[in-house]
Design an enzyme around this catalytic site. Structure first.
Site, PDB file in Angstrom:
ATOM      1  N   TRP A 155      51.722  40.835  36.917  1.00  0.00           N
ATOM      2  CA  TRP A 155      52.608  41.231  38.004  1.00  0.00           C
ATOM      3  C   TRP A 155      54.093  41.101  37.680  1.00  0.00           C
ATOM      4  O   TRP A 155      54.926  41.480  38.486  1.00  0.00           O
ATOM      5  CB  TRP A 155      52.290  40.358  39.222  1.00  0.00           C
ATOM      6  CG  TRP A 155      52.065  38.918  38.822  1.00  0.00           C
ATOM      7  CD1 TRP A 155      50.858  38.303  38.641  1.00  0.00           C
ATOM      8  CD2 TRP A 155      53.062  37.937  38.493  1.00  0.00           C
ATOM      9  NE1 TRP A 155      51.040  36.997  38.218  1.00  0.00           N
ATOM     10  CE2 TRP A 155      52.384  36.748  38.116  1.00  0.00           C
ATOM     11  CE3 TRP A 155      54.452  37.939  38.480  1.00  0.00           C
ATOM     12  CZ2 TRP A 155      53.051  35.585  37.727  1.00  0.00           C
ATOM     13  CZ3 TRP A 155      55.128  36.791  38.081  1.00  0.00           C
ATOM     14  CH2 TRP A 155      54.416  35.636  37.714  1.00  0.00           C
ATOM     15  N   ASN A 156      54.450  40.505  36.534  1.00  0.00           N
ATOM     16  CA  ASN A 156      55.890  40.249  36.319  1.00  0.00           C
ATOM     17  C   ASN A 156      56.667  41.521  36.002  1.00  0.00           C
ATOM     18  O   ASN A 156      57.796  41.687  36.448  1.00  0.00           O
ATOM     19  CB  ASN A 156      56.108  39.153  35.262  1.00  0.00           C
ATOM     20  CG  ASN A 156      55.487  39.479  33.933  1.00  0.00           C
ATOM     21  OD1 ASN A 156      54.582  40.303  33.835  1.00  0.00           O
ATOM     22  ND2 ASN A 156      55.957  38.836  32.888  1.00  0.00           N
ATOM     23  N   LYS A 179      43.203  47.684  34.997  1.00  0.00           N
ATOM     24  CA  LYS A 179      43.047  46.723  36.105  1.00  0.00           C
ATOM     25  C   LYS A 179      44.443  46.153  36.299  1.00  0.00           C
ATOM     26  O   LYS A 179      44.899  45.295  35.559  1.00  0.00           O
ATOM     27  CB  LYS A 179      42.050  45.622  35.723  1.00  0.00           C
ATOM     28  CG  LYS A 179      41.382  44.928  36.899  1.00  0.00           C
ATOM     29  CD  LYS A 179      42.322  44.172  37.820  1.00  0.00           C
ATOM     30  CE  LYS A 179      42.733  42.824  37.265  1.00  0.00           C
ATOM     31  NZ  LYS A 179      43.819  42.182  38.090  1.00  0.00           N
ATOM     32  N   PRO A 181      47.725  44.433  38.561  1.00  0.00           N
ATOM     33  CA  PRO A 181      47.787  43.167  39.310  1.00  0.00           C
ATOM     34  C   PRO A 181      47.691  43.358  40.827  1.00  0.00           C
ATOM     35  O   PRO A 181      48.375  44.222  41.385  1.00  0.00           O
ATOM     36  CB  PRO A 181      49.149  42.595  38.931  1.00  0.00           C
ATOM     37  CG  PRO A 181      49.948  43.758  38.458  1.00  0.00           C
ATOM     38  CD  PRO A 181      49.002  44.763  37.905  1.00  0.00           C
ATOM     39  N   GLY A 232      48.867  38.106  29.998  1.00  0.00           N
ATOM     40  CA  GLY A 232      48.789  37.083  31.042  1.00  0.00           C
ATOM     41  C   GLY A 232      48.833  35.714  30.407  1.00  0.00           C
ATOM     42  O   GLY A 232      49.393  35.549  29.314  1.00  0.00           O
ATOM     43  N   SER A 233      48.246  34.737  31.060  1.00  0.00           N
ATOM     44  CA  SER A 233      48.354  33.364  30.560  1.00  0.00           C
ATOM     45  C   SER A 233      47.398  33.108  29.394  1.00  0.00           C
ATOM     46  O   SER A 233      46.379  33.793  29.243  1.00  0.00           O
ATOM     47  CB  SER A 233      48.067  32.382  31.692  1.00  0.00           C
ATOM     48  OG  SER A 233      46.734  32.534  32.110  1.00  0.00           O
ATOM     49  N   GLU A 254      48.543  39.586  24.667  1.00  0.00           N
ATOM     50  CA  GLU A 254      49.966  39.242  24.795  1.00  0.00           C
ATOM     51  C   GLU A 254      50.029  38.134  25.837  1.00  0.00           C
ATOM     52  O   GLU A 254      49.877  38.386  27.027  1.00  0.00           O
ATOM     53  CB  GLU A 254      50.732  40.494  25.235  1.00  0.00           C
ATOM     54  CG  GLU A 254      52.179  40.472  24.805  1.00  0.00           C
ATOM     55  CD  GLU A 254      53.067  39.795  25.809  1.00  0.00           C
ATOM     56  OE1 GLU A 254      53.216  38.559  25.726  1.00  0.00           O
ATOM     57  OE2 GLU A 254      53.590  40.492  26.687  1.00  0.00           O
ATOM     58  N   CYS A 288      57.650  36.480  29.876  1.00  0.00           N
ATOM     59  CA  CYS A 288      56.987  35.732  28.805  1.00  0.00           C
ATOM     60  C   CYS A 288      57.954  35.386  27.677  1.00  0.00           C
ATOM     61  O   CYS A 288      57.763  34.402  26.982  1.00  0.00           O
ATOM     62  CB  CYS A 288      55.788  36.499  28.283  1.00  0.00           C
ATOM     63  SG  CYS A 288      56.168  38.184  27.804  1.00  0.00           S
ATOM     64  N   GLU A 385      54.308  26.291  30.024  1.00  0.00           N
ATOM     65  CA  GLU A 385      55.256  27.380  30.274  1.00  0.00           C
ATOM     66  C   GLU A 385      55.671  27.364  31.744  1.00  0.00           C
ATOM     67  O   GLU A 385      54.814  27.489  32.618  1.00  0.00           O
ATOM     68  CB  GLU A 385      54.572  28.706  29.963  1.00  0.00           C
ATOM     69  CG  GLU A 385      55.454  29.909  30.179  1.00  0.00           C
ATOM     70  CD  GLU A 385      54.734  31.216  29.872  1.00  0.00           C
ATOM     71  OE1 GLU A 385      53.503  31.274  30.061  1.00  0.00           O
ATOM     72  OE2 GLU A 385      55.404  32.159  29.448  1.00  0.00           O
TER      73      GLU A 385
HETATM   74  P1  NAD Z   1      46.999  34.241  35.357  1.00  0.00           P
HETATM   75  O1  NAD Z   1      46.752  34.188  33.910  1.00  0.00           O
HETATM   76  O2  NAD Z   1      45.983  33.623  36.279  1.00  0.00           O
HETATM   77  O3  NAD Z   1      47.171  35.741  35.787  1.00  0.00           O
HETATM   78  C1  NAD Z   1      47.915  36.642  35.005  1.00  0.00           C
HETATM   79  C2  NAD Z   1      47.297  37.999  35.231  1.00  0.00           C
HETATM   80  O4  NAD Z   1      45.974  37.986  34.731  1.00  0.00           O
HETATM   81  C3  NAD Z   1      47.192  38.336  36.717  1.00  0.00           C
HETATM   82  O5  NAD Z   1      47.592  39.662  36.895  1.00  0.00           O
HETATM   83  C4  NAD Z   1      45.717  38.130  37.053  1.00  0.00           C
HETATM   84  O6  NAD Z   1      45.272  39.052  38.028  1.00  0.00           O
HETATM   85  C5  NAD Z   1      45.052  38.398  35.725  1.00  0.00           C
HETATM   86  N1  NAD Z   1      43.811  37.620  35.577  1.00  0.00           N
HETATM   87  C6  NAD Z   1      43.587  36.329  35.912  1.00  0.00           C
HETATM   88  N2  NAD Z   1      42.316  35.969  35.624  1.00  0.00           N
HETATM   89  C7  NAD Z   1      41.725  37.068  35.101  1.00  0.00           C
HETATM   90  C8  NAD Z   1      40.423  37.352  34.603  1.00  0.00           C
HETATM   91  N3  NAD Z   1      39.443  36.419  34.569  1.00  0.00           N
HETATM   92  N4  NAD Z   1      40.182  38.600  34.144  1.00  0.00           N
HETATM   93  C9  NAD Z   1      41.141  39.552  34.142  1.00  0.00           C
HETATM   94  N5  NAD Z   1      42.383  39.348  34.586  1.00  0.00           N
HETATM   95  C10 NAD Z   1      42.684  38.119  35.057  1.00  0.00           C
HETATM   96  O7  NAD Z   1      48.399  33.646  35.711  1.00  0.00           O
HETATM   97  P2  NAD Z   1      49.253  33.656  37.044  1.00  0.00           P
HETATM   98  O8  NAD Z   1      49.078  32.372  37.783  1.00  0.00           O
HETATM   99  O9  NAD Z   1      49.153  34.930  37.793  1.00  0.00           O
HETATM  100  O10 NAD Z   1      50.635  33.617  36.319  1.00  0.00           O
HETATM  101  C11 NAD Z   1      51.122  32.438  35.741  1.00  0.00           C
HETATM  102  C12 NAD Z   1      50.982  32.385  34.265  1.00  0.00           C
HETATM  103  O11 NAD Z   1      50.583  33.627  33.705  1.00  0.00           O
HETATM  104  C13 NAD Z   1      52.319  32.100  33.636  1.00  0.00           C
HETATM  105  O12 NAD Z   1      52.486  30.734  33.489  1.00  0.00           O
HETATM  106  C14 NAD Z   1      52.285  32.832  32.358  1.00  0.00           C
HETATM  107  O13 NAD Z   1      51.814  32.011  31.340  1.00  0.00           O
HETATM  108  C15 NAD Z   1      51.265  33.891  32.509  1.00  0.00           C
HETATM  109  N6  NAD Z   1      51.794  35.243  32.566  1.00  0.00           N
HETATM  110  C16 NAD Z   1      52.194  35.788  31.416  1.00  0.00           C
HETATM  111  C17 NAD Z   1      52.685  37.050  31.417  1.00  0.00           C
HETATM  112  C18 NAD Z   1      53.165  37.688  30.153  1.00  0.00           C
HETATM  113  O14 NAD Z   1      53.925  38.635  30.221  1.00  0.00           O
HETATM  114  N7  NAD Z   1      52.707  37.239  28.993  1.00  0.00           N
HETATM  115  C19 NAD Z   1      52.773  37.769  32.598  1.00  0.00           C
HETATM  116  C20 NAD Z   1      52.336  37.165  33.787  1.00  0.00           C
HETATM  117  C21 NAD Z   1      51.823  35.900  33.742  1.00  0.00           C
END
Ligand code: NAD
Length: 486
Positions: A155-156, A179, A181, A232-233, A254, A288, A385
């Site tokens: 979502w960022n 898929k 956000p 994502g994370s 990533e 990120c 992070e």
């Molecule tokens: P998260 O990892 O739970 O979610 C990040 C994204 O992944 C969301 O869009 C979520 O819908 C998706 N996601 C979560 N679980 C999933 C699964 N099992 N299968 C498929 N998609 C899934 O994190 P958050 O709480 O939304 O965001 C916080 C952390 O996410 C941050 O601390 C950061 O590390 C990371 N993040 C990184 C980026 C990046 O650009 N690398 C972007 C957004 C978030």
């Protein structure tokens, strides 16, 4: 006064048709600046996921049989539609994500450039003839699209994160199920609409929302899906990489970062403070590659901190769609709590907390721009992070200590340095363990250069020709031909 913007109704895109979930299930869409409900999102069940996979298989057949030139023409058209619509899509993004409208528009224009670049690069995906060791043998090395890609995006940067995945996959001739956000679904839908309007065949691009874990488990295991791409994370990335590994499917990951920035005494401190403040608080720090651990050479640390604080005090925090705002809210209350917990942990362990003297709205998901001074290694924020408007400030006396601290964590995405010494610049470029190192500026993220991390920050790249190649497989075809009879 609230803007009377329309209620956003985000649907699924399956086989080229926008649709609600068959069971009518929806999720609410909230404005993070106010907490108000501003729309709804169709929530896919397994039934829709199965249809999306079926449609994507047909979409892949249609897309890969087009010439690279025709694919490029469609992608360029999509990029131009995005540029034309940047203002209206930017407003949607600003409402659902919170970022300042100007930043949303810059993101959309950047996404158009990414899409155009990958469309062009697809025309240069040349096959190779390898000289044979035997007479009359022709050895061909072919690069062919891997197939349907499942892309999971955060979502960022609701549009740019998809544009990188979509661009590289489509440029290589693949179809994509996105898929996107659930926190920021409406601007991604507008990105996908630009592709439909530009003429991508039905099913080449699909869009689903729902329960992330259910969707990823289903799609990663589905035989039609041949590659996984996630941003994502790190914990979620590792989980998805394991699911993909069990299916022997390639991935691009990533993931998170904890970017160090080394500021040497010989740096231009005004320039460093100005550029680092912009990079730190862009998108409310939810980036990120945002600079996080500020390592300042001791002799200039107090001066730099004063300059940096002055810039922080000048930030205007508010609703992204309001005039002059330079920092919006965090994306949701979960992130506010995560930031609050990190700050309180640091405070309890002896850190000095300083927050910008700028007005912060007292509704929605706002968090004040924050500095953590005098950190110690036992603080959570020194390992995790923060992903928000928070910088940690420490000092150093020897460059080797600064490099050791920069490399201490398992992350390795972006790193920064400010120094006027060319030898130090080269040294840091070599010694700092990160996928991307930027010195004296923040020139990371243009389409034609690599974008990605090492160690726990993931693998693969989302920029440059390598990103396109990662959506192909290599095939070797060797044929012996009849001898010419003349
Ligand atoms: P998260 O990892 O739970 O979610 C990040 C994204 O992944 C969301 O869009 C979520 O819908 C998706 N996601 C979560 N679980 C999933 C699964 N099992 N299968 C498929 N998609 C899934 O994190 P958050 O709480 O939304 O965001 C916080 C952390 O996410 C941050 O601390 C950061 O590390 C990371 N993040 C990184 C980026 C990046 O650009 N690398 C972007 C957004 C978030």
């Amino acid at each position: 006064m609230r803007m009377s913007d329309e209620f956003l109704n985000v649907q699924l895109l399956i086989s080229g048709t926008w649709q609600d979930a068959a069971d009518g299930r929806t999720l609410p869409l909230l404005d993070p600046a106010t907490g108000e409900t501003i729309g709804k999102i169709a929530h896919a069940s397994k039934k829709e996921l199965a249809l999306a996979a079926e449609g994507a298989a047909k979409g892949f057949d249609a897309w890969r049989t087009l010439t690279a030139w025709d694919r490029f023409v469609i992608m360029r058209r999509a990029a131009n539609l995005l540029r034309e619509r940047a203002q209206s899509i930017g407003r949607i993004m600003s409402r659902e994500q919170g970022k300042p409208l100007e930043q949303a528009i810059i993101e959309i224009q950047g996404a158009a450039n990414v899409i155009e670049y990958f469309g062009e690069e697809g025309r240069r995906l040349n096959d190779v003839l390898v000289p044979p060791r035997a007479p009359n043998v022709e050895q061909r090395v072919l690069h062919r699209p891997v197939g349907v890609v499942a892309a999971f995006t955060p979502w960022n940067f609701p549009i740019n994160q998809i544009a990188r995945k979509l661009g590289a996959a489509l440029g290589a001739g693949c179809a994509v199920i996105v898929k996107a956000p659930e926190d920021t679904p409406a601007s991604p839908a507008e990105l996908i609409r630009a592709f439909l309007d530009a003429g991508v065949p039905a099913g080449t691009v699909s869009l689903v929302y729902g329960e992330p874990a259910e969707i990823s488990e289903y799609l990663i295991a589905h035989p039609v899906v041949r590659k996984i791409s996630f941003t994502g994370s790190t914990p979620v990335g590792k989980h998805l990489a394991a699911l993909a590994g069990a299916q022997m499917k390639p991935v691009t990951m990533e993931l998170g970062g904890h970017a160090p920035v080394i500021v040497c005494a010989d740096a231009d401190l005004d320039k460093a403070a100005e550029r680092l403040c912009a990079a730190k608080f862009r998108n409310a720090g939810q980036v990120c590659i945002a600079p996080t651990r500020f390592l300042l050479e001791q002799s200039i640390a107090p001066t730099f901190v004063e300059k940096f604080k002055a810039r922080m005090n000048a930030l205007k925090v508010g609703r992204g769609v309001d005039e002059g705002v330079t920092m919006g809210p965090l994306v949701n209350q979960r992130r506010v709590k995560a930031l609050h917990d990190l700050v309180e942990d640091a405070r309890a362990k002896g850190a000095t907390i300083w927050q910008a003297e700028t007005a912060i709205p007292n509704e929605g998901c706002f968090f004040a721009p924050t500095l953590i001074l005098n950190p110690t290694l036992d603080m959570r924020v020194m390992q995790e992070e923060p992903f928000g408007p928070l910088a940690i400030v420490a000092d150093f006396t020897s460059l080797s200590d600064a490099v050791a601290e920069a490399n201490r964590l398992p992350y390795g995405l972006a790193a920064y340095a400010y120094t006027s010494n060319e030898r130090t610049q080269r040294l840091l470029g070599e010694k700092v363990e990160a996928g991307m190192v930027a010195i004296n500026h923040h020139g990371i993220g243009v389409p034609e250069v690599p974008f990605g991390g090492i160690k726990d920050s993931g693998y693969g790249t989302e920029g440059g020709p390598e990103a396109l190649r990662a959506h192909t497989y290599i095939k070797f075809v060797s044929s012996e031909q009849a001898k010419a009879d003349f």
